[in-house]
Design an enzyme around this catalytic site. Structure first.
Site, PDB file in Angstrom:
ATOM      1  N   HIS A 121      45.445  52.371  34.104  1.00 55.42           N
ATOM      2  CA  HIS A 121      45.646  53.618  34.858  1.00 55.42           C
ATOM      3  C   HIS A 121      44.411  54.513  34.835  1.00 55.42           C
ATOM      4  O   HIS A 121      44.508  55.702  35.123  1.00 55.42           O
ATOM      5  CB  HIS A 121      46.874  54.383  34.327  1.00 55.42           C
ATOM      6  CG  HIS A 121      48.185  53.782  34.743  1.00 55.42           C
ATOM      7  ND1 HIS A 121      49.394  54.165  34.227  1.00 55.42           N
ATOM      8  CD2 HIS A 121      48.472  52.823  35.662  1.00 55.42           C
ATOM      9  CE1 HIS A 121      50.377  53.463  34.778  1.00 55.42           C
ATOM     10  NE2 HIS A 121      49.837  52.633  35.658  1.00 55.42           N
ATOM     11  N   GLU A 132      63.451  54.925  21.493  1.00 53.50           N
ATOM     12  CA  GLU A 132      64.583  54.956  22.428  1.00 53.50           C
ATOM     13  C   GLU A 132      64.646  53.658  23.213  1.00 53.50           C
ATOM     14  O   GLU A 132      63.614  53.040  23.459  1.00 53.50           O
ATOM     15  CB  GLU A 132      64.388  56.095  23.454  1.00 53.50           C
ATOM     16  CG  GLU A 132      64.177  57.472  22.861  1.00 53.50           C
ATOM     17  CD  GLU A 132      65.418  57.993  22.169  1.00 53.50           C
ATOM     18  OE1 GLU A 132      66.528  57.556  22.547  1.00 53.50           O
ATOM     19  OE2 GLU A 132      65.281  58.811  21.232  1.00 53.50           O
ATOM     20  N   GLN A 155      48.242  51.982  29.495  1.00 54.07           N
ATOM     21  CA  GLN A 155      48.481  52.924  30.591  1.00 54.07           C
ATOM     22  C   GLN A 155      47.876  54.278  30.240  1.00 54.07           C
ATOM     23  O   GLN A 155      47.835  55.176  31.063  1.00 54.07           O
ATOM     24  CB  GLN A 155      49.991  53.092  30.807  1.00 54.07           C
ATOM     25  CG  GLN A 155      50.696  51.804  31.185  1.00 54.07           C
ATOM     26  CD  GLN A 155      52.212  51.968  31.139  1.00 54.07           C
ATOM     27  OE1 GLN A 155      52.838  52.405  32.095  1.00 54.07           O
ATOM     28  NE2 GLN A 155      52.808  51.637  30.017  1.00 54.07           N
ATOM     29  N   ASN A 156      47.445  54.421  28.984  1.00 56.97           N
ATOM     30  CA  ASN A 156      46.922  55.717  28.542  1.00 56.97           C
ATOM     31  C   ASN A 156      45.487  55.892  28.997  1.00 56.97           C
ATOM     32  O   ASN A 156      44.712  54.945  29.034  1.00 56.97           O
ATOM     33  CB  ASN A 156      47.020  55.838  27.020  1.00 56.97           C
ATOM     34  CG  ASN A 156      48.451  55.710  26.533  1.00 56.97           C
ATOM     35  OD1 ASN A 156      49.371  55.892  27.326  1.00 56.97           O
ATOM     36  ND2 ASN A 156      48.638  55.398  25.267  1.00 56.97           N
TER      37      ASN A 156
HETATM   38  C1  BJW Z   1      57.374  56.780  21.382  1.00 57.50           C
HETATM   39  C2  BJW Z   1      57.082  57.725  20.437  1.00 57.50           C
HETATM   40  C3  BJW Z   1      56.485  57.249  19.283  1.00 57.50           C
HETATM   41  C4  BJW Z   1      57.964  58.768  22.008  1.00 57.50           C
HETATM   42  N1  BJW Z   1      56.226  55.935  19.167  1.00 57.50           N
HETATM   43  N2  BJW Z   1      57.111  55.493  21.234  1.00 57.50           N
HETATM   44  C5  BJW Z   1      58.538  48.963  41.939  1.00 57.50           C
HETATM   45  C6  BJW Z   1      59.768  49.572  41.764  1.00 57.50           C
HETATM   46  C7  BJW Z   1      59.895  50.960  41.896  1.00 57.50           C
HETATM   47  C8  BJW Z   1      58.796  51.760  42.206  1.00 57.50           C
HETATM   48  C9  BJW Z   1      57.574  51.156  42.359  1.00 57.50           C
HETATM   49  C10 BJW Z   1      57.453  49.783  42.239  1.00 57.50           C
HETATM   50  N3  BJW Z   1      56.154  49.457  42.449  1.00 57.50           N
HETATM   51  C11 BJW Z   1      55.464  50.582  42.672  1.00 57.50           C
HETATM   52  C12 BJW Z   1      56.301  51.638  42.647  1.00 57.50           C
HETATM   53  C13 BJW Z   1      55.915  53.069  42.860  1.00 57.50           C
HETATM   54  C14 BJW Z   1      55.349  53.745  41.620  1.00 57.50           C
HETATM   55  C15 BJW Z   1      56.386  53.711  40.516  1.00 57.50           C
HETATM   56  O1  BJW Z   1      56.338  52.931  39.575  1.00 57.50           O
HETATM   57  N4  BJW Z   1      57.375  54.591  40.584  1.00 57.50           N
HETATM   58  C16 BJW Z   1      58.445  54.655  39.573  1.00 57.50           C
HETATM   59  C17 BJW Z   1      58.296  55.944  38.748  1.00 57.50           C
HETATM   60  C18 BJW Z   1      59.777  54.527  40.241  1.00 57.50           C
HETATM   61  N5  BJW Z   1      54.129  53.115  41.193  1.00 57.50           N
HETATM   62  C19 BJW Z   1      52.952  53.446  41.695  1.00 57.50           C
HETATM   63  O2  BJW Z   1      52.853  54.307  42.568  1.00 57.50           O
HETATM   64  C20 BJW Z   1      51.721  52.720  41.169  1.00 57.50           C
HETATM   65  N6  BJW Z   1      50.957  52.235  42.248  1.00 57.50           N
HETATM   66  C21 BJW Z   1      51.326  51.201  43.005  1.00 57.50           C
HETATM   67  O3  BJW Z   1      52.322  50.572  42.754  1.00 57.50           O
HETATM   68  O4  BJW Z   1      50.447  50.903  44.041  1.00 57.50           O
HETATM   69  C22 BJW Z   1      50.840  49.942  45.006  1.00 57.50           C
HETATM   70  C23 BJW Z   1      51.866  50.605  45.906  1.00 57.50           C
HETATM   71  C24 BJW Z   1      51.497  51.692  46.643  1.00 57.50           C
HETATM   72  C25 BJW Z   1      52.444  52.330  47.442  1.00 57.50           C
HETATM   73  C26 BJW Z   1      53.751  51.881  47.454  1.00 57.50           C
HETATM   74  C27 BJW Z   1      54.120  50.781  46.679  1.00 57.50           C
HETATM   75  C28 BJW Z   1      53.155  50.135  45.901  1.00 57.50           C
HETATM   76  C29 BJW Z   1      50.806  53.686  40.436  1.00 57.50           C
HETATM   77  C30 BJW Z   1      51.434  54.318  39.251  1.00 57.50           C
HETATM   78  C31 BJW Z   1      50.452  55.337  38.628  1.00 57.50           C
HETATM   79  C32 BJW Z   1      51.045  56.077  37.455  1.00 57.50           C
HETATM   80  N7  BJW Z   1      50.175  57.148  37.099  1.00 57.50           N
HETATM   81  C33 BJW Z   1      50.486  57.966  35.934  1.00 57.50           C
HETATM   82  C34 BJW Z   1      49.538  59.183  35.898  1.00 57.50           C
HETATM   83  C35 BJW Z   1      48.047  58.822  35.876  1.00 57.50           C
HETATM   84  C36 BJW Z   1      47.413  58.806  34.553  1.00 57.50           C
HETATM   85  C37 BJW Z   1      47.627  60.089  33.738  1.00 57.50           C
HETATM   86  O5  BJW Z   1      47.573  61.198  34.278  1.00 57.50           O
HETATM   87  O6  BJW Z   1      47.823  59.976  32.526  1.00 57.50           O
HETATM   88  O7  BJW Z   1      50.386  57.180  34.745  1.00 57.50           O
HETATM   89  S1  BJW Z   1      52.199  58.480  35.915  1.00 57.50           S
HETATM   90  C38 BJW Z   1      52.415  58.348  34.178  1.00 57.50           C
HETATM   91  O8  BJW Z   1      53.410  57.338  33.914  1.00 57.50           O
HETATM   92  C39 BJW Z   1      51.077  57.812  33.647  1.00 57.50           C
HETATM   93  C40 BJW Z   1      51.568  56.814  32.643  1.00 57.50           C
HETATM   94  O9  BJW Z   1      50.551  55.872  32.359  1.00 57.50           O
HETATM   95  C41 BJW Z   1      52.776  56.219  33.290  1.00 57.50           C
HETATM   96  C42 BJW Z   1      53.732  55.552  32.338  1.00 57.50           C
HETATM   97  O10 BJW Z   1      54.319  56.469  31.456  1.00 57.50           O
HETATM   98  P1  BJW Z   1      54.574  56.053  29.943  1.00 57.50           P
HETATM   99  O11 BJW Z   1      53.294  55.813  29.266  1.00 57.50           O
HETATM  100  O12 BJW Z   1      55.583  55.002  29.875  1.00 57.50           O
HETATM  101  O13 BJW Z   1      55.135  57.446  29.357  1.00 57.50           O
HETATM  102  P2  BJW Z   1      56.648  58.018  29.387  1.00 57.50           P
HETATM  103  O14 BJW Z   1      56.561  59.483  29.104  1.00 57.50           O
HETATM  104  O15 BJW Z   1      57.372  57.607  30.589  1.00 57.50           O
HETATM  105  O16 BJW Z   1      57.357  57.302  28.155  1.00 57.50           O
HETATM  106  C43 BJW Z   1      56.960  57.558  26.810  1.00 57.50           C
HETATM  107  C44 BJW Z   1      57.766  56.631  25.921  1.00 57.50           C
HETATM  108  O17 BJW Z   1      57.304  56.802  24.593  1.00 57.50           O
HETATM  109  C45 BJW Z   1      59.276  56.935  25.903  1.00 57.50           C
HETATM  110  O18 BJW Z   1      59.985  55.715  26.127  1.00 57.50           O
HETATM  111  C46 BJW Z   1      59.530  57.450  24.484  1.00 57.50           C
HETATM  112  O19 BJW Z   1      60.813  57.065  23.966  1.00 57.50           O
HETATM  113  C47 BJW Z   1      58.426  56.794  23.724  1.00 57.50           C
HETATM  114  N8  BJW Z   1      57.990  57.471  22.503  1.00 57.50           N
HETATM  115  N9  BJW Z   1      57.525  58.979  20.948  1.00 57.50           N
HETATM  116  C48 BJW Z   1      56.582  55.118  20.198  1.00 57.50           C
HETATM  117  N10 BJW Z   1      56.186  58.124  18.295  1.00 57.50           N
END
Ligand code: BJW
Ligand code: ZN
Length: 258
Positions: free
Chosen positions: A121, A218, A103-104
């Site tokens: 992503h 976590e 996702q990065n």
């Molecule tokens: C460590 C650590 C260490 C700390 N070692 N670990 C089904 C259910 C509900 C909602 C939806 C669904 N389907 C779709 C949706 C809507 C939406 C969504 O998911 N919303 C939820 C938030 C509720 N999804 C979308 O909109 C997606 N599109 C889509 O579904 O299209 C079809 C559609 C359209 C319209 C309606 C419905 C469907 C697209 C999602 C795009 C996400 N984009 C981003 C930004 C772009 C890229 C960027 O700028 O970088 O992507 S958002 C952001 O979150 C980024 C990330 O890739 C993504 C995930 O985050 P990630 O990587 O998990 O980071 P964190 O910060 O959340 O977590 C970090 C973790 O690391 C933590 O757990 C820490 O504990 C841990 N950690 N230190 C290991 N040292």
């Protein structure tokens, strides 16, 4: 974290032939890249999602969205892969297939030497036309020539990343789904498992009969679904797992040779 859980994960990984890994922002945390949702320094605390990460923001105020991504690109210029990225790259040749669905958007897996990386992503280093002429520029150099940068067609470019509400790139998501279906083991690494459909990639492996391992300091939304959850940073646990897997493989090769 329990020694027993680590040993169980190492056992399963030593016997696996195909692995899929879903990586998230936590994997790059130890390289100094901020995550999105962590209290204190999470990106979304300082940059509200609706201002920088939606199609409405992009069309309404492209300059603001570009400033956010230029800030991220500037930070990335001084960032290197960490031991977690390197351990994953070293795991790849141990398997028939070892696919990272990330996702990065930072490119750090590739920089560490992983070759089978699917960017579900998008990428910070790619731009494409927002005005629909189809142009795509890779690598898109930092700094951008202007904010927002112009496209040759007279329109403007956008960062080729997946904003909220946008579909994941079709080919990439399809490839990730295929890799997850084929895998014996799925690793969920440093992701909150909060963003869909990417969060569901390891569950595809589970539905196909595979084993799920989570590594995160976590618990996450999906922790109850994993067979093993290893609590700690990926930069420490992945190198440890790699050594345990290599030791097991060497031992079983020794036994086969007897
Ligand atoms: C460590 C650590 C260490 C700390 N070692 N670990 C089904 C259910 C509900 C909602 C939806 C669904 N389907 C779709 C949706 C809507 C939406 C969504 O998911 N919303 C939820 C938030 C509720 N999804 C979308 O909109 C997606 N599109 C889509 O579904 O299209 C079809 C559609 C359209 C319209 C309606 C419905 C469907 C697209 C999602 C795009 C996400 N984009 C981003 C930004 C772009 C890229 C960027 O700028 O970088 O992507 S958002 C952001 O979150 C980024 C990330 O890739 C993504 C995930 O985050 P990630 O990587 O998990 O980071 P964190 O910060 O959340 O977590 C970090 C973790 O690391 C933590 O757990 C820490 O504990 C841990 N950690 N230190 C290991 N040292
Ligand atoms: Zn154009």
């Amino acid at each position: 974290m329990s020694e027993e859980q680590l040993e169980r994960a190492a056992d399963v990984l030593a016997r696996a032939r195909r692995v899929v890994a879903l990586s998230g922002a936590g994997v790059s945390r130890e390289s100094g890249v901020p995550t999105f949702r962590e209290a204190g320094d999470g990106l979304w605390e300082n940059y509200p999602i609706e201002e920088v990460a939606t199609p409405e923001a992009l069309h309404g105020n492209p300059r603001r969205v570009w400033e956010f991504y230029e800030m991220r690109r500037a930070n990335m210029a001084s960032v290197e892969p960490n031991p977690g990225h390197y351990a994953l790259a070293a795991m790849e040749p141990l398997y028939e297939e070892f696919t990272i669905a990330t996702q990065n958007i930072d490119g750090l897996h590739q920089k560490a030497g992983s070759t089978d990386v699917i960017e579900v992503h998008g990428s910070l280093w790619r731009a494409r036309c927002l005005s629909g002429c189809g142009r795509e520029i890779y690598p898109f150099p930092y700094p951008a020539p202007a904010v927002p940068p112009p496209c040759e067609c007279g329109g403007i470019l956008r960062p080729a990343v997946v904003l909220f509400g946008e579909s994941l790139p079709h080919e990439e998501f399809r490839s990730a789904t295929i890799a997850a279906t084929r895998a014996d083991v799925a690793l969920s690494l440093g992701t909150s498992s909060a963003v869909w459909p990417a969060a569901g990639i390891p569950l595809i492996t589970q539905e196909a009969g595979g084993f799920l391992i989570e590594i995160n300091p976590e618990p996450t939304d999906l922790t109850p679904r994993f067979d093993v959850s290893l609590r700690g940073p990926t930069g420490e646990i992945l190198p440890d797992l790699l050594e345990r897997v290599k030791r097991r493989r060497a031992e079983s090769a020794g036994r086969d040779g007897e």
